[in-house]
Design a protein around this motif. Structure first.
Motif, PDB file in Angstrom:
ATOM      1  N   THR A   1      -3.694  -7.165  15.428  1.00 46.14           N
ATOM      2  CA  THR A   1      -4.311  -6.556  14.251  1.00 46.14           C
ATOM      3  C   THR A   1      -3.637  -7.057  12.990  1.00 46.14           C
ATOM      4  O   THR A   1      -2.404  -7.051  12.901  1.00 46.14           O
ATOM      5  CB  THR A   1      -4.153  -5.015  14.295  1.00 46.14           C
ATOM      6  OG1 THR A   1      -4.578  -4.519  15.553  1.00 46.14           O
ATOM      7  CG2 THR A   1      -4.940  -4.348  13.183  1.00 46.14           C
ATOM      8  N   GLN A   2      -4.424  -7.477  12.008  1.00 44.03           N
ATOM      9  CA  GLN A   2      -3.841  -7.767  10.694  1.00 44.03           C
ATOM     10  C   GLN A   2      -3.651  -6.428  10.008  1.00 44.03           C
ATOM     11  O   GLN A   2      -4.616  -5.690   9.798  1.00 44.03           O
ATOM     12  CB  GLN A   2      -4.742  -8.669   9.859  1.00 44.03           C
ATOM     13  CG  GLN A   2      -4.122  -8.972   8.497  1.00 44.03           C
ATOM     14  CD  GLN A   2      -4.946  -9.938   7.662  1.00 44.03           C
ATOM     15  OE1 GLN A   2      -5.711 -10.734   8.193  1.00 44.03           O
ATOM     16  NE2 GLN A   2      -4.782  -9.861   6.365  1.00 44.03           N
ATOM     17  N   VAL A   3      -2.405  -6.116   9.659  1.00 43.02           N
ATOM     18  CA  VAL A   3      -2.108  -4.807   9.085  1.00 43.02           C
ATOM     19  C   VAL A   3      -1.808  -4.858   7.590  1.00 43.02           C
ATOM     20  O   VAL A   3      -1.696  -3.815   6.943  1.00 43.02           O
ATOM     21  CB  VAL A   3      -0.952  -4.118   9.856  1.00 43.02           C
ATOM     22  CG1 VAL A   3      -1.390  -3.735  11.262  1.00 43.02           C
ATOM     23  CG2 VAL A   3       0.297  -4.985   9.892  1.00 43.02           C
ATOM     24  N   LEU A   4      -1.640  -6.060   7.056  1.00 40.43           N
ATOM     25  CA  LEU A   4      -1.420  -6.212   5.618  1.00 40.43           C
ATOM     26  C   LEU A   4      -1.963  -7.568   5.202  1.00 40.43           C
ATOM     27  O   LEU A   4      -1.724  -8.568   5.881  1.00 40.43           O
ATOM     28  CB  LEU A   4       0.075  -6.124   5.281  1.00 40.43           C
ATOM     29  CG  LEU A   4       0.470  -6.134   3.803  1.00 40.43           C
ATOM     30  CD1 LEU A   4      -0.002  -4.862   3.104  1.00 40.43           C
ATOM     31  CD2 LEU A   4       1.977  -6.264   3.647  1.00 40.43           C
ATOM     32  N   GLY A   5      -2.697  -7.584   4.114  1.00 36.73           N
ATOM     33  CA  GLY A   5      -3.281  -8.827   3.625  1.00 36.73           C
ATOM     34  C   GLY A   5      -2.467  -9.442   2.505  1.00 36.73           C
ATOM     35  O   GLY A   5      -1.326  -9.072   2.246  1.00 36.73           O
ATOM     36  N   TYR A   6      -3.080 -10.359   1.807  1.00 32.73           N
ATOM     37  CA  TYR A   6      -2.453 -11.151   0.742  1.00 32.73           C
ATOM     38  C   TYR A   6      -2.033 -10.276  -0.439  1.00 32.73           C
ATOM     39  O   TYR A   6      -2.771  -9.390  -0.868  1.00 32.73           O
ATOM     40  CB  TYR A   6      -3.459 -12.209   0.272  1.00 32.73           C
ATOM     41  CG  TYR A   6      -2.987 -13.019  -0.904  1.00 32.73           C
ATOM     42  CD1 TYR A   6      -2.251 -14.175  -0.720  1.00 32.73           C
ATOM     43  CD2 TYR A   6      -3.281 -12.622  -2.207  1.00 32.73           C
ATOM     44  CE1 TYR A   6      -1.820 -14.926  -1.798  1.00 32.73           C
ATOM     45  CE2 TYR A   6      -2.852 -13.369  -3.291  1.00 32.73           C
ATOM     46  CZ  TYR A   6      -2.123 -14.518  -3.072  1.00 32.73           C
ATOM     47  OH  TYR A   6      -1.695 -15.253  -4.149  1.00 32.73           O
ATOM     48  N   TYR A   7      -0.833 -10.538  -0.948  1.00 33.22           N
ATOM     49  CA  TYR A   7      -0.367  -9.947  -2.199  1.00 33.22           C
ATOM     50  C   TYR A   7       0.248 -11.044  -3.043  1.00 33.22           C
ATOM     51  O   TYR A   7       1.065 -11.830  -2.554  1.00 33.22           O
ATOM     52  CB  TYR A   7       0.683  -8.851  -1.968  1.00 33.22           C
ATOM     53  CG  TYR A   7       0.074  -7.508  -1.674  1.00 33.22           C
ATOM     54  CD1 TYR A   7      -0.332  -6.665  -2.699  1.00 33.22           C
ATOM     55  CD2 TYR A   7      -0.114  -7.082  -0.373  1.00 33.22           C
ATOM     56  CE1 TYR A   7      -0.900  -5.431  -2.442  1.00 33.22           C
ATOM     57  CE2 TYR A   7      -0.681  -5.850  -0.093  1.00 33.22           C
ATOM     58  CZ  TYR A   7      -1.073  -5.036  -1.131  1.00 33.22           C
ATOM     59  OH  TYR A   7      -1.635  -3.815  -0.865  1.00 33.22           O
ATOM     60  N   ALA A   8      -0.117 -11.088  -4.307  1.00 36.54           N
ATOM     61  CA  ALA A   8       0.426 -12.085  -5.226  1.00 36.54           C
ATOM     62  C   ALA A   8       1.919 -11.849  -5.426  1.00 36.54           C
ATOM     63  O   ALA A   8       2.453 -10.803  -5.069  1.00 36.54           O
ATOM     64  CB  ALA A   8      -0.310 -12.012  -6.561  1.00 36.54           C
ATOM     65  N   ALA A   9       2.579 -12.840  -6.016  1.00 33.09           N
ATOM     66  CA  ALA A   9       4.030 -12.786  -6.215  1.00 33.09           C
ATOM     67  C   ALA A   9       4.433 -11.508  -6.939  1.00 33.09           C
ATOM     68  O   ALA A   9       3.785 -11.070  -7.878  1.00 33.09           O
ATOM     69  CB  ALA A   9       4.499 -14.004  -7.003  1.00 33.09           C
ATOM     70  N   GLY A  10       5.497 -10.927  -6.449  1.00 34.87           N
ATOM     71  CA  GLY A  10       6.018  -9.715  -7.063  1.00 34.87           C
ATOM     72  C   GLY A  10       7.270  -9.273  -6.341  1.00 34.87           C
ATOM     73  O   GLY A  10       7.723  -9.913  -5.402  1.00 34.87           O
TER      74      GLY A  10
END
Length: 146
Positions: free
Chosen positions: A10-19
């Motif tokens: 299962t994908q449980v977290l997707g893309y997040y931009a730099a931070g």
């Protein structure tokens, strides 16, 4: 034994931009499974970024009351190291958690990093796991070349 037929992916977290914000994944239900391997994949890494992949657990399916499991250590992954070794991810395997509900947590310290995704692979189920949800899974057995 075939891995894709004996695990739940299962994908449980997707893309997040730099931070530098801590990101928590979706919560997974461990009922019927003995363990889960979280795989966190990163995209752009800033020089000397410190990344920590940890797991939280709870008796109920709620982010409120989640408690971090002990034993996770921060890892320094620099942009140069990632370019030289190809290391752009972290893996955390939780075997026999004490509570039913788990989630992954990524703490980004010192410098920014782009989160590509976090995948959970639940294993050692007491019964054959259900389908892989939104993920497609194919199995090839002794395949000929295309």
């Amino acid at each position: 034994m075939n891995l894709s037929k004996n695990t739940k992916v299962t994908q449980v977290l997707g893309y997040y931009a730099a931070g530098q914000t801590t990101r928590d994944s979706a919560i997974i239900d461990m009922q019927g499974f003995e363990g889960v391997m979280f795989i966190a994949l990163f995209d752009t890494l800033i020089e000397n970024g410190t990344l920590k992949l940890s797991a939280d657990q709870n008796d109920v399916n709620s982010g409120t009351g989640m408690k971090e499991l002990s034993g996770s250590t921060p890892h320094t992954i620099s942009a140069a190291e990632a370019a030289a070794t190809g290391q752009t991810g972290l893996v955390l395997d939780v075997y026999k958690p004490q509570k039913r509900y788990l989630r992954a947590s990524i703490d980004i310290g010192v410098s920014n990093a782009v989160i590509g995704a976090v995948v959970a692979i639940q294993y050692s189920g007491k019964v054959v796991p259900p389908a892989h949800g939104a993920m497609n899974a194919d199995m090839l057995v002794s395949p000929d070349e295309a």
